[in-house]
Design a protein around this motif. Structure first.
Motif, PDB file in Angstrom:
ATOM      1  N   ASN A 182       4.327   4.213  -2.226  1.00  9.46           N
ATOM      2  CA  ASN A 182       5.031   4.243  -3.502  1.00  9.46           C
ATOM      3  C   ASN A 182       5.102   5.664  -4.068  1.00  9.46           C
ATOM      4  O   ASN A 182       4.623   5.947  -5.146  1.00  9.46           O
ATOM      5  N   GLU A 222      10.676  -7.474   1.461  1.00  9.86           N
ATOM      6  CA  GLU A 222       9.409  -8.185   1.243  1.00  9.86           C
ATOM      7  C   GLU A 222       9.334  -9.437   2.111  1.00  9.86           C
ATOM      8  O   GLU A 222       8.318  -9.705   2.764  1.00  9.86           O
ATOM      9  N   ASP A 267      15.348  -8.911  -4.329  1.00  7.38           N
ATOM     10  CA  ASP A 267      14.169  -9.751  -4.509  1.00  7.38           C
ATOM     11  C   ASP A 267      14.380 -11.076  -3.774  1.00  7.38           C
ATOM     12  O   ASP A 267      15.496 -11.411  -3.370  1.00  7.38           O
ATOM     13  N   ASP A 324      14.332  -5.427  -9.391  1.00  7.26           N
ATOM     14  CA  ASP A 324      13.537  -4.862 -10.479  1.00  7.26           C
ATOM     15  C   ASP A 324      12.066  -5.112 -10.200  1.00  7.26           C
ATOM     16  O   ASP A 324      11.667  -6.234  -9.862  1.00  7.26           O
ATOM     17  N   ASP A 325      11.262  -4.056 -10.311  1.00  8.28           N
ATOM     18  CA  ASP A 325       9.815  -4.195 -10.136  1.00  8.28           C
ATOM     19  C   ASP A 325       9.162  -2.971 -10.771  1.00  8.28           C
ATOM     20  O   ASP A 325       9.258  -1.857 -10.257  1.00  8.28           O
ATOM     21  N   ASP A 326       8.486  -3.191 -11.896  1.00  6.76           N
ATOM     22  CA  ASP A 326       7.861  -2.088 -12.634  1.00  6.76           C
ATOM     23  C   ASP A 326       6.743  -1.416 -11.844  1.00  6.76           C
ATOM     24  O   ASP A 326       6.342  -0.291 -12.150  1.00  6.76           O
ATOM     25  N   ASN A 327       6.241  -2.117 -10.821  1.00  4.02           N
ATOM     26  CA  ASN A 327       5.124  -1.568 -10.043  1.00  4.02           C
ATOM     27  C   ASN A 327       5.582  -0.608  -8.953  1.00  4.02           C
ATOM     28  O   ASN A 327       4.755   0.057  -8.321  1.00  4.02           O
ATOM     29  N   SER A 377      15.872  -8.958   1.928  1.00  2.00           N
ATOM     30  CA  SER A 377      14.642  -8.743   1.176  1.00  2.00           C
ATOM     31  C   SER A 377      13.600  -8.156   2.121  1.00  2.00           C
ATOM     32  O   SER A 377      13.111  -8.827   3.023  1.00  2.00           O
TER      33      SER A 377
END
Length: 364
Positions: free
Chosen positions: A31, A240, A209, A108-111, A238
């Motif tokens: 990240n 993920e 997502d 969207d992912d704040d992390n 995705s």
């Protein structure tokens, strides 16, 4: 025939994660920007159900699929064309690839941080497009300067190159990529040695997502609208989900895909799309020792296809024995196709079709 696709995008959009899923490699994924510095390279097989079906009939000692080379290239940032970030290295690496897999972040992912601190795939794409266009503009300006004097003197070849380069320059200055120009292949050949970045075919991969992998979301809608005039393919994946499926057994993977409303993994869809991006076709050779898939470019003649196996096959080409894939599967063997008159003898002018099963006769 080597096919090399470069995975590109801004930092932290999921490039290295997708690369790991595609190649089952262990490229570092983290990240922070510029996690990838040296390009990671993975050679992966192209999934082709036809190869499996032929092999089930022949029961060969070996099965050899065709392959694609995937290159995970460092994330690009604004100013790369002037050397910002890892710009020059990025641009050098992408210049060596045949096609571009452009990953944009549509989740969207704040992390997970974004280099520009907000999610906007349209803006992200435009940043990369602009940097590539600026670099191409440098190359085109250099070409125009080199041939202008000769073109003005009446040299026909120089004038043809000047006209093509000027048309590309005008397009780039409008903020459009070279690939958007409709131009005869003979004209593209005049500037082929420039290996223009924005002339390379592109596949856009929206990293979404889990909930958006089938129908997309507001980010993908905005992105698709922005590329509508490019005639480029856009797919939702995705990273993920793909990461989770790597560790699954085949049966569990298929159940998981079914639950998600998918019939095939994103990895397989990307590989197949990458293979088709350059208008590549596959023909097969089938025998007891091996069943093998061979990569050719659409429009290859029988001798050219033979040359993919060995140059001597092309030089000494006599004829090709050809069976259409559907006929082979329907009748179940080469012998039965021969009996039914479905084995054709083709000469030097034959254009090989995707899925043909072939034997070549040649002089050494």
């Amino acid at each position: 025939m080597a096919l090399q696709c470069g995975i590109v995008g801004l930092p932290n959009v999921g490039k290295s994660t997708l690369f790991n899923c595609l190649s089952n490699a262990k490229a570092e994924s983290a990240n922070y920007p510029f996690c990838t510095i040296e390009p990671n390279v993975g050679t992966i097989t192209v999934p082709d159900e036809r190869l499996n079906k032929i092999s089930d009939l022949v029961n060969p000692q070996k099965i050899l699929p065709t392959t694609v080379e995937i290159v995970d290239i460092a994330g690009l940032v604004k100013g790369a064309s002037k050397g910002e970030g890892l710009g020059n290295q990025f641009l050098g690496n992408i210049r060596n690839t045949n096609a571009i897999l452009h990953v944009v972040r549509c989740f969207d992912d704040d992390n997970i941080t974004h280099v520009d601190e907000s999610i906007d795939p349209v803006r992200d794409k435009e940043i990369i497009d602009t940097e590539l266009q600026l670099k191409d503009l440098e190359a085109i300006d250099g070409k125009i300067l080199k041939v202008k004097k000769l073109a003005d003197s009446g040299n026909k070849e120089a004038k043809a190159i000047y006209d093509v380069a000027s048309k590309i320059k005008e397009t780039l200055e409008q903020g459009k990529s070279a690939r958007t120009i409709e131009m005869d292949e003979t004209k593209w050949e005049l500037v082929k040695e420039l290996n223009l970045l924005t002339a390379k075919p592109v596949l856009y991969i929206c990293n979404v997502d889990d909930a958006s992998v089938v129908d997309g979301n507001h980010h993908t809608q905005a992105f698709e609208a922005s590329v509508a005039d490019e005639s480029a393919q856009v797919m939702y994946v995705s990273a993920e989900i793909e990461s989770e499926m790597i560790e699954m057994e085949e049966e569990d993977r298929m159940l998981f895909l079914d639950d998600m409303g998918l019939t095939e993994s994103g990895v397989n869809r990307i590989i197949k799309a990458a293979y088709k991006l350059l208008k590549f076709h596959t023909y097969f050779t089938a025998g007891e020792k091996e069943v093998r898939a061979w990569t050719i470019t659409s429009g290859f003649t029988a001798p050219q296809a033979a040359g993919v196996i060995h140059t001597d096959f092309e030089k000494g080409f006599i004829r090709a024995e050809v069976i259409a894939y559907d006929d082979y599967i329907e009748l179940g063997s080469e012998a039965k196709c021969r009996e039914a008159g479905k084995l054709r003898v083709e000469g030097k002018e034959y254009l090989v079709k995707d899925g043909d099963i072939m034997h070549f006769r040649f002089n050494v």
